[in-house]
Enzyme design. Sequence first.
Site, PDB file in Angstrom:
ATOM      1  N   HIS A 148       1.035  -1.129  -0.034  1.00 40.38           N
ATOM      2  CA  HIS A 148      -0.083   0.146  -0.013  1.00 40.38           C
ATOM      3  C   HIS A 148       0.811   1.174   0.046  1.00 40.38           C
ATOM      4  CE1 HIS A 148       0.222  -0.134   4.530  1.00 40.38           C
ATOM      5  NE2 HIS A 148       0.375   0.810   4.321  1.00 40.38           N
ATOM      6  N   ASP A 178      -0.193  -7.638   1.292  1.00 39.95           N
ATOM      7  CA  ASP A 178       0.286  -6.183   1.314  1.00 39.95           C
ATOM      8  C   ASP A 178       1.809  -5.827   1.454  1.00 39.95           C
ATOM      9  OD1 ASP A 178       0.127  -3.650   1.602  1.00 39.95           O
ATOM     10  OD2 ASP A 178      -0.056  -3.683   3.827  1.00 39.95           O
ATOM     11  N   SER A 258       4.674   2.356   7.734  1.00 46.55           N
ATOM     12  CA  SER A 258       4.343   1.318   7.339  1.00 46.55           C
ATOM     13  C   SER A 258       5.491   1.064   6.306  1.00 46.55           C
ATOM     14  CB  SER A 258       3.060   1.445   6.143  1.00 46.55           C
ATOM     15  OG  SER A 258       1.916   1.811   6.968  1.00 46.55           O
TER      16      SER A 258
END
Length: 524
Positions: A148, A178, A258
């Site tokens: 993402h 992911d 992230s």
Amino acid sequence: MEDPNRFTGIMSIKGKASIAVIIVVTFVSGILVATVGTNVLGLANRVGSDTQAGTLVEPSNGPAESLAGAAVAFEDVFVQIAESVNPSVVQIRSERVSKTEGFATNPFEGTPFEDMFRRNIPPQQFRSNALGSGVIINADGHIITNNHVIQEAEELEVQMFNGEYYDAEVVGTDPNSDLAVIKINAPQDLTTVRFGSFDEVRIGQWVMAFGSPLSEDLGNTVTAGIVSAVGRTSLALSQLNTFSSFIQTDAAINPGNSGGPLVNLRGELVGINSAIFSRSGGSQGIGFAIPVDVVSNVTTQLIQTGEVKRAFLGVSFGPVSPSLSDAFGVPRGAAQVEGVTAGSAAENADLKSGDIIVAVNGVQLKDYNQLRTTIANMLPGENVDLLVVRDGKKRTITVKLGQRDDDAIARSEDAPTANPDTELESLGMTIRDTSPDLLRRFGFSDESLKGAVITEIDRSSDAYREAELRQGDVITELDRKPITSRAQLLRAYEAVDAGDMFLVRIVRPAGTSTRSSITALKKQ
């Protein structure tokens, strides 16, 4: 009138007591961590011995010096980890281009002036920037991050720990986990992170999270905490990551973290920071990282082939109800097979609807969703041993796994609701014979299904709470006897002795087909 210093005095006493407790705890913790630091990070020259001189360090002269020495050793563990890992951590900046469709606007539409004021708006482009983190895994410049972070990016720029910038290209992405791999071309060998072992990750152990939270100005931020839980899976978390359980940590993780690494106190990668649970949008002490075994499997395949292959068992499954768990003595985390895909590895191995899968390769399931994540992180063609309970008896079934298609994802769904009708009082349920109208009302596409349909159920009953029966379920077996009508169900139920457990097979709609499962009830 109360003495205004009363509360000050109480707080002072409590404060002194608290400080004393903190000193004692810190002292003990410092000694323990100092020992770990000595063995793991080569801190022996600070605590206990001088390795260069080959002589013992003189013992401290008092508790204050001992406490100070333990504190310094405790600090040094984190300092040395930060110094060794930070050069492998990067900041990733991605630029996305969004487009809008052209349209016409007219404030006088529908009036006599409509044709005079019509205005055509051409298609527009908007550029947006996103921030994330990553970690270098080999000297060639391969970097792991979250999918993402780089999804739909047209330009990628990587900032190194030393301030240098490089353009990056995408090597491969895997939205289902992911994870993504990007690559930079740097003129010199790069500092890389070492991989740890997920088998050694323990609840309560210290971990450190690295990344760029919230702002480009906060690159290479380091936070520390403990592992709060491992193997976190749920239907909600599977929306974030279809094929992985998570490591939960209270180390501060925020947007921008992230893709950054989560490391242990040996400086080894144990996870990739991926998500947070928050009601504020920022860290509230509940962060999630993709475990290193999944990271290693996915990134190795992406680098070698550019795609990820996953094993496929070929079953739909759901949880075991509390009553069925008690009846068969199986753990609540077991997975109940609700359907078997025709021609799949499961069918070839003779798995059947109603089988209860307790363990995979000798490892007991703690949550039924773990079956999905465990199988998906194996390779097609691998053999897997499933410990299965069928008709109350344990057996081991060996399955040669097939290859998964992205569309073949088993999900558990709730049955639809309906209005009440006549009631079977002792079970807290209302049941009727199946009919085309009732079956359509409850979402069944097969209007010829025979059995007894539950049209209402008391939410406080054992049937609802323990057996997890729901409105719209069609009962097709009771106490191993076929049920094609309400009358048959009543006769079978009357034959059960009071206090005995009995099995109930139900059918629920699942899209254009159905799924079958077994639960258990106790006759009152």
